[in-house]
Design an enzyme around this catalytic site. Structure first.
Site, PDB file in Angstrom:
ATOM      1  N   HIS A   1       0.808  -1.224   0.000  1.00 34.16           N
ATOM      2  CA  HIS A   1       0.000   0.000   0.000  1.00 34.16           C
ATOM      3  C   HIS A   1       0.840   1.271   0.000  1.00 34.16           C
ATOM      4  O   HIS A   1       0.683   2.121  -0.863  1.00 34.16           O
ATOM      5  CB  HIS A   1      -0.940   0.008   1.213  1.00 34.16           C
TER       6      HIS A   1
ATOM      7  N   GLU B   1     -23.125  18.951   7.443  1.00 37.78           N
ATOM      8  CA  GLU B   1     -22.185  20.071   7.366  1.00 37.78           C
ATOM      9  C   GLU B   1     -20.928  19.699   6.590  1.00 37.78           C
ATOM     10  O   GLU B   1     -20.415  20.492   5.793  1.00 37.78           O
ATOM     11  CB  GLU B   1     -21.793  20.538   8.775  1.00 37.78           C
TER      12      GLU B   1
END
Lengths: 680, 680
Positions: free
Chosen positions: B283, B430
């Protein structure tokens, strides 16, 4: 009972017609009990001329079923360790909780308190505030937080039950959440965690009233919420939230489920308000005298404001004592339990004997070894000393275990297969992690610590704030704490993050300079029962700066690491990875005949708590130079107006760390040059 | 082509067996083109000894299909307004993007740039950085943000297409996202918004490699991701991400879908790495020379590092020119389009003629009227002047429209039925709102503004940070900006929020004192093309303080609102709702014979940009007293070490606002007393 003449054409507001049908049903004791909640909510909001009556009026029936038939609690001892936890995630509906606590006979929440709803020093604050009343399990209001707290509470139950056995720990966690809670992103993270860990003793009652502040939920959301929760591995149900028998059947099913359960309770917001029910107009404002009276008329409620007729009070108070027998049995089991003392200690948040000695021994080793390691590695070593000594420490990381160094050899992973595990792979869910950690801490018996990158404190900030507001012992291990992380660049390099955390009241932000300070800061964070902490740790290796381990010098927040060889002409003040730069600069300056002191300032908040005399002595009268690989915002406090700050002036950049320190001029040479310029 | 001898037993790592099967298939041009991405990613990460090779290696096949067959772009003009937007939400896989831009023949990203991957000043930064190359649509890395940006971009496309017509605006938005993006809570908010607005021209390719940093995704998640996205109203598909034909069919279907589409591309992370493929080991670290060479051998790749054989380069560069004809046709359509100038103006971010006059006229009216109104109401009035004059302004609120006062009479709501609408009901989301607003701004042609409570800036902080880092014109209307909001209590009362925002570089935080300053600050926020702004506004009414409207005094960040009647003995410095308290205190002090000046400081960042002389003149030599209903963190900069701060020292409380100001000692009387004490 009275039926109501609708003030609004039911064809315009279909909720009114539904409400009329419900109000026309035969009146039951359950309905009357729910109505008591409704009128208390109406009355309190009306008196305060402020608050949110709609939600308590809508969900009152379901809450009545929960508090009279399912929730295990004893009003005589709201802190009973094996009580069910109840979380009002939709915290704006606080009068629901206050009414329930009042009606069920809890001490400390009398009629006067309800009359003082939303007034200074009232227990009945605008939103439920942890600490205001012992039966308030958590502070809610910022939406979604309560739901995620509850996930942490349910994890704590599973973990402690595995640790101490079902005879001591066997309780459920119940949540009432609104549309707002489920729209917030944190609900995704929390629900996903709950599904993954199969927290089947967690039940969420969704007050599915279809209304949010801006109007009908359909203007903002087309989600199929039940399908969504099924995708997380939850059981789901849909009921008429005003049909108490249906709610009871759903709650009953939840107690038998092998999965966490979401129950969509279809309700009418502001139920009984003749013209405003079913509209956002009843969400967050007093009904007004006329509408209020009409609502009471519709309910057939004739008692004076805040008064509860005896025939309703009696069954409510009985409900409050419903589990008294269970509690007595539990107390008997506890008295005989071999782990009684350990259980009580852990639940009281007291650290075990020997923990401090483990820390001291670890520091003694460091003093000998003087390891040149990153403070994140130093943190892992500190954890290797502390975690085995403190069985309630439960660590984890938001998918950065190898980078945060939060795991400890030999400590098993928390999983469905091993609920006694003490390491949590939280996934890439910082916000859910932080909020669940608040729940772990609030439940008691667990001291949670996390891991992620410092810059991602932003992702969990609403929960860090609540940990601070509630003064919970929640510890965040935040590594990669500056441009020192190097190549990942400005998205990953905190420059404003330290200041943004230091400004949060009650939060202790530790930024240790070497392995010794890291060990000290860990001890301080763990020993502090009344507030959260952040450990900001370096990715890069740092030299050991201290060879003695006797005193925990970080305990005073700041101290003279190296005094000037003669009367100070300069004081270099630094934190974390920049302290060794200050030490290098001091060497050069001393060689040039400029007596220079170095002050390490690992915790501003603790330093601020010291008396003026100590602070003055540490900071000295000579010109001060601050060094920190972050923005200077807030540093004026320590440096004075005449001080010089060596640090960042904007966002970072992508490059190897050494290049960045040079590029941004945060080096020993820069500090030396700044001193020279100043003294010239 | 070579087949590989697995270094790892396939029974231990099943990905290896699958990889072998794929590598044994007949080699196609598409595979070779994808391999070019793989080797560039491997080589660049290897050279930098830092970076994330696994993701580009895994998703290369799908990305190749996208960039050679579906994405509409012209390498000759990466800023072509009607290009498809491509967002690499999984920003750590930045080499995927750099390789694609390089291979498709974009200028400014040559071999040297790839060799300098993750080095100082390189275009090829650790994560894609907006501004480093014109084809980088947004800065990604903080997970989930790119996906939410893309939702905003797709909204912008729908809106501008409705405004200017399909002949000018008709493009798609494509995202590559990883597990991390989908685990983050923001993905819930963003996906829900996309489903609600039926953004069918948005397609997300999920790199479903089953691996995250801590290991197999199954250790952290049990989500049924496709079912989850279906619950949001998305179309979903599952394909073998290494089967380019299957990917093409899925992308093709996506272009015909009436819903946004999620395509789960099952891939092997680090595809071709003989021992590390399919593991988290590939990764985020260089493969190492041996593994790298073995991977190239497995692919049958023999070219030197960073070199691309001609027969692979040719089709890639052809792909980069694939839409050149479309662009030429579009340019012809634009040339003849009646709204050409208006379209170009809006896309360039230039404000229309007359906008400033509208603002000036509005301020002239205020000077006459001197209204005593909350600054949130003043903000609504400013919007009523500006929004009709600036057709690219697109407002909204996270379900607090009535409280934030963000709506403007006559401005229609953005919805599936009316994509030309300019007001967005964002729901209680939000974070999704703020990130989508970044996407709206990045797309161009829209100036987004939001609304929520100031304290909930915390919920969107990661996106505010990115708006600042990318210097996007995104404006947040944050009301209820102090204890002045009253009864909602400490969960809703910002005390640390102002400081936490002021510390973000490039963000302008405005806290106007009255209607006039509010109008001024709005003009400044709108006129600033190169950075975001916050307007912190009061819930409570505030008196008008200024009767003249000629000069925009807020433009300098701070100014003398009232000079002392004689040589200053005290200077009161305040912001927002506390400025009128300073004016009251001044009156008392002047009456007592203490000549006192009042300085209003609506924007610290602009004040900091003024020259020393101006700042010194404004702040003066007399003792300074800061007044702000927030924590004093950061105020030392303006007050000096000898200054006095009158404000909050911790969290707020639930009570009516007037009671709170008295309780916390933030009053004119307290200011007067502080001055008296100081001068005594």
């Amino acid at each position: 009972m009275a039926s109501i003449a609708p003030a609004v054409d039911p064809s315009v507001n279909p909720a009114i017609a539904a409400q009329q049908r419900i109000l026309a049903l035969p009146l039951t004791e359950g309905r009357r009990m729910a109505d008591a909640i409704r009128v208390l909510a109406m009355d309190a909001v009306e008196k305060a001329k402020s608050g949110h009556p709609g939600m308590p009026m809508g969900i009152a029936d379901a809450a009545t079923v929960l508090f009279t038939k399912y929730l295990k609690y004893d009003a005589a001892d709201p802190r009973w360790a094996d009580r069910d936890r109840f979380v009002l995630s939709a915290g704006h509906g606080s009068m629901l909780l206050y009414a329930l606590l009042h009606l069920t006979g809890h001490a400390g929440i009398g009629t006067e308190d309800l009359r003082n709803f939303r007034q200074l020093h009232s227990v009945a604050a605008g939103h439920p505030e942890y600490g205001e009343h012992p039966a308030i399990e958590t502070t809610t209001g910022p939406l979604g937080q309560g739901l995620a707290n509850a996930v942490g509470m349910a994890m704590a139950e599973r973990h402690l039950s595995a640790r101490f056995g079902k005879s001591l720990v066997d309780h459920r966690t119940w949540v009432i959440a609104g549309d707002g809670c489920l729209m917030e992103g944190i609900s995704h993270e929390a629900a996903s965690i709950a599904g993954h860990f199969r927290l089947n003793k967690l039940t969420v009652l969704w007050d599915d009233n279809g209304i949010s502040i801006d109007g009908d939920v359909t203007i903002t959301s087309s989600d199929d919420v039940l399908r969504r929760f099924q995708s997380y591995g939850w059981a789901v149900r849909r009921v008429d939230g005003h049909d108490q028998e249906a709610v009871a059947r759903a709650l009953d099913a939840a107690t038998r489920s092998g999965k966490p359960t979401l129950i969509a309770c279809k309700t009418i917001i502001g139920f009984s308000a003749p013209s405003k029910a079913g509209t956002s107009g009843v969400h967050g404002a007093a009904l007004g005298g006329v509408e209020l009276q009409a609502a009471k008329d519709a309910l057939g409620w004739t008692a004076a404001p805040f008064e509860i007729p005896e025939e309703i009070k009696t069954p409510w108070e009985a409900a409050g004592r419903r589990s008294a027998g269970s509690r007595r049995s539990w107390l008997k089991r506890l008295a005989k339990h071999p782990q009684k003392a350990e259980f009580e200690r852990a639940m009281a948040g007291k650290l075990p004997d020997g923990w401090h000695e483990a820390g001291v021994a670890h520091r003694a080793k460091l003093a000998e070894e003087m390891p040149k390691i990153a403070t994140r590695i130093a943190s892992q070593r500190a954890l290797e000393a502390l975690v085995p000594a403190i069985p309630e420490m439960m660590g984890g990381s938001a998918d950065l275990t190898g980078s945060n160094n939060t795991n400890v050899r030999g400590i098993p992973v928390f999983s469905v297969q091993n609920l006694a595990g003490r390491y949590v792979h939280w996934g890439i869910r910082e916000h859910g992690m932080a909020a669940a950690m608040n729940g772990l801490a609030l439940h008691g018996g667990v001291i949670p610590y996390s891991g992620t990158f410092l810059v991602f404190a932003d992702y969990m900030r609403p929960s860090i704030r609540l940990a601070a507001l509630m003064r919970q012992r929640v510890i965040h291990v935040l590594t990669h704490d500056s441009i020192g992380l190097g190549e990942d660049g400005p998205t990953h390099q905190p420059v404003e993050t330290l200041a943004s955390l230091r400004v949060i009241p009650h939060l202790h932000v530790f930024r240790p300079a070497d392995a010794m300070e890291t060990a000290e800061c860990w001890e301080l964070a763990v020993a502090r029962a009344d507030g959260p902490a952040v450990l900001a740790l370096s990715r890069q290796n740092l030299p050991a700066l201290r060879a003695e381990a006797g005193e925990n010098k970080s305990a005073r927040g700041g101290y003279v690491l190296a005094e000037a060889s003669a009367m100070r002409r300069a004081t270099l003040v630094a934190t974390g990875s920049e302290v060794h730069l200050a030490m290098q600069a001091r060497e050069t300056l001393e060689a040039e005949g400029i007596p220079t002191a170095v002050v390490s300032l690992p915790c501003w908040e603790l330093f601020a708590l010291q008396d003026d005399g100590y602070r003055q002595q540490v900071l000295g009268d000579a010109p001060r130079f601050g060094i920190e690989a972050a923005l200077g915002f807030g540093w004026d406090r320590w440096l004075g107006n005449d001080g010089t700050f060596i640090g960042m002036t904007g966002f970072g950049a992508s490059a190897p760390a050494d290049d960045l320190f040079k590029h941004f001029g945060i080096t020993a040479e820069a500090a030396v040059a700044a001193v020279r310029r100043k003294l010239a």
